[in-house]
Design an enzyme around this catalytic site. Structure first.
Site, PDB file in Angstrom:
ATOM      1  N   HIS A  95      68.286 124.326  84.691  1.00 35.92           N
ATOM      2  CA  HIS A  95      67.146 125.248  84.662  1.00 35.92           C
ATOM      3  C   HIS A  95      66.345 125.028  83.379  1.00 35.92           C
ATOM      4  CE1 HIS A  95      69.140 127.774  81.719  1.00 35.92           C
ATOM      5  NE2 HIS A  95      70.230 127.558  82.399  1.00 35.92           N
ATOM      6  N   GLY A 110      64.930 125.126  79.805  1.00 34.46           N
ATOM      7  CA  GLY A 110      65.547 125.446  78.518  1.00 34.46           C
ATOM      8  C   GLY A 110      66.986 124.974  78.404  1.00 34.46           C
ATOM      9  N   SER A 111      67.493 124.226  79.407  1.00 36.54           N
ATOM     10  CA  SER A 111      68.901 123.815  79.337  1.00 36.54           C
ATOM     11  C   SER A 111      69.113 122.575  78.457  1.00 36.54           C
ATOM     12  CB  SER A 111      69.463 123.581  80.745  1.00 36.54           C
ATOM     13  OG  SER A 111      68.686 122.642  81.448  1.00 36.54           O
ATOM     14  N   GLU A 136      60.413 115.523  84.842  1.00 37.01           N
ATOM     15  CA  GLU A 136      59.727 116.452  85.762  1.00 37.01           C
ATOM     16  C   GLU A 136      58.435 115.810  86.306  1.00 37.01           C
ATOM     17  OE1 GLU A 136      61.022 119.206  86.809  1.00 37.01           O
ATOM     18  OE2 GLU A 136      62.416 119.884  85.287  1.00 37.01           O
TER      19      GLU A 136
END
Ligand code: ADP
Length: 275
Positions: A41, A43-44, A168
Site C-alpha cells: 500500500h 507509504g510501505s 506505478e
C-alpha cells in the site's frame, strides 16, 4: 546456475534521524531475466527501495545493494550503477522533454555521449521494440497515455540497461493504455530477456511475475511465486492490498459454498481448477 543481477542485503534506511526506518532489514535477490513485482500500500517503502536500485540513494555500508556486480556503496561507480537500471515513472507527462518522439529518445542518449549514427540506430531499434516506430516524428504530448509510457520505455531501453524498473507506471492510464504497457513489458521480458521490477499497488499486474515481494511498513511481509503468495490471501488483505477482482469474487463465492472451482493465478493467467 541462474545469474543474480540484484542483491540486497539487510538494507535499512530512514530519511530523517529522528524518524522511524522507512526500510527495515530488506534482503532480496533478483535473478537476471526475471520479473519481480513489488507490491504494497502507499507509504510501505516501495519507491524508496527503487531509489536504491537506480543509485539515487546510496547505502551506508558496502555489499548492501549490489547491482550487476557493482557495489552501490562506491560513489565512484555510481554512474556505472545508473547505467545498469532505468526507471519509468508514474506520470508520462513529466517524462517527455522534447517536441518529437525522436528527440525525446535522443535526449537521454546524448546525455550518455552516444554518437549520432549509433543514436539513430538505437532510436529505431527501441521504438520498434515498443511498437511505436510509426510515431517517430510525432509530438509526444499528442500521444495517448499508454503511447507516452511506451515512448518513455523506449527512451530507457535505448540506453541498454540490464534492469527496467516501473514505478506505478500504469496507475495513471486507462485500461487500454495499461494493457499496452504491460504487453510491451512482457515482450521485453520474454523476448529480450530484460529483468523487470514492477512496483505497483495493483495485484492484477503481478500475474506474469517470477517473484512477488509484498512490502508493509518498510519490511518484506511475504515473497514468493504468485501461486504461493496468493495462497496466503489473508496476509495480502492484512497488508492493506486489494485482491484482484476476479480472485476476490471467486473467493467469496467459495466461502459461501457456491463456487465449484477455485481460481488460481499462474504465469499462464487465471486458471480454473477443480476445488
Ligand atoms: P511507497 O512507494 O510504498 O508509497 P515511499 O517509499 O514513497 O512508499 O514512502 C515510504 C515512507 O517514506 C513514507 O512514510 C513517506 O512519507 C516517506 N518518505 C518518502 N520520501 C521521503 C522524503 N524524500 N523525505 C522524507 N520522507 C519520505
Amino acid at each position: 546456475m541462474s545469474e543474480e543481477i540484484i542483491k540486497i542485503n539487510s538494507l535499512s534506511f530512514k530519511y530523517n534521524e529522528d524518524e522511524e526506518n522507512v526500510l527495515n532489514d530488506i534482503t532480496l535477490s533478483v535473478t537476471k531475466g526475471s520479473w519481480v513485482s513489488i507490491v504494497g500500500h502507499n507509504g510501505s517503502g516501495k519507491s524508496t527501495l527503487a531509489k536504491f536500485l537506480i543509485g539515487l540513494l546510496i547505502p551506508s555500508q558496502s555489499n548492501t545493494v549490489v547491482i550487476g556486480g557493482y557495489d552501490t556503496f562506491d560513489e565512484e561507480l555510481i554512474w556505472e550503477v545508473r547505467k545498469k537500471a532505468g526507471m519509468v515513472f508514474q506520470n508520462p507527462e513529466n517524462q517527455m522533454v522534447a517536441t518529437t518522439v525522436r528527440d525525446d529518445i535522443a535526449f537521454g542518449l546524448e546525455n550518455i555521449g552516444i554518437e549520432r549514427t549509433e543514436m539513430l540506430d538505437r532510436i529505431e531499434w527501441s521504438l520498434k521494440k515498443v511498437k511505436m516506430e510509426q510515431y517517430v516524428d510525432h509530438e509526444p504530448h499528442r500521444l495517448s497515455g499508454g503511447q507516452k509510457q511506451r515512448v518513455a520505455i523506449a527512451g530507457i531501453i535505448a540506453m541498454h540497461p540490464s534492469v527496467l524498473i516501473l514505478d506505478e507506471a500504469t496507475s495513471m492510464l486507462d485500461p487500454m493504455g495499461r494493457q499496452e504497457v504491460l504487453e510491451t513489458v512482457r515482450m521485453l521480458n520474454k523476448d529480450e530477456g530484460m529483468t523487470i521490477i514492477n512496483i505497483t499497488h495493483d495485484l492484477e499486474e503481478t500475474i506474469f511475475s517470477d517473484q512477488i515481494v509484498v512490502m508493509n511498513r518498510g519490511k518484506i511481509y511475504a515473497k514468493g511465486l504468485p501461486e504461493q503468495v496468493f495462497q496466503e490471501k489473508d496476509r495480502l488483505v492484512e497488508s492493506g492490498l486489494e485482491l484482484p477482482f476476479s480472485l476476490d469474487v471467486q473467493t467469496r463465492l467459495v466461502d459461501k459454498g457456491i463456487g465449484l472451482t477455485k481460481l488460481c493465478l499462474t504465469k499462464e493467467g487465471l486458471v480454473n481448477e477443480l476445488w
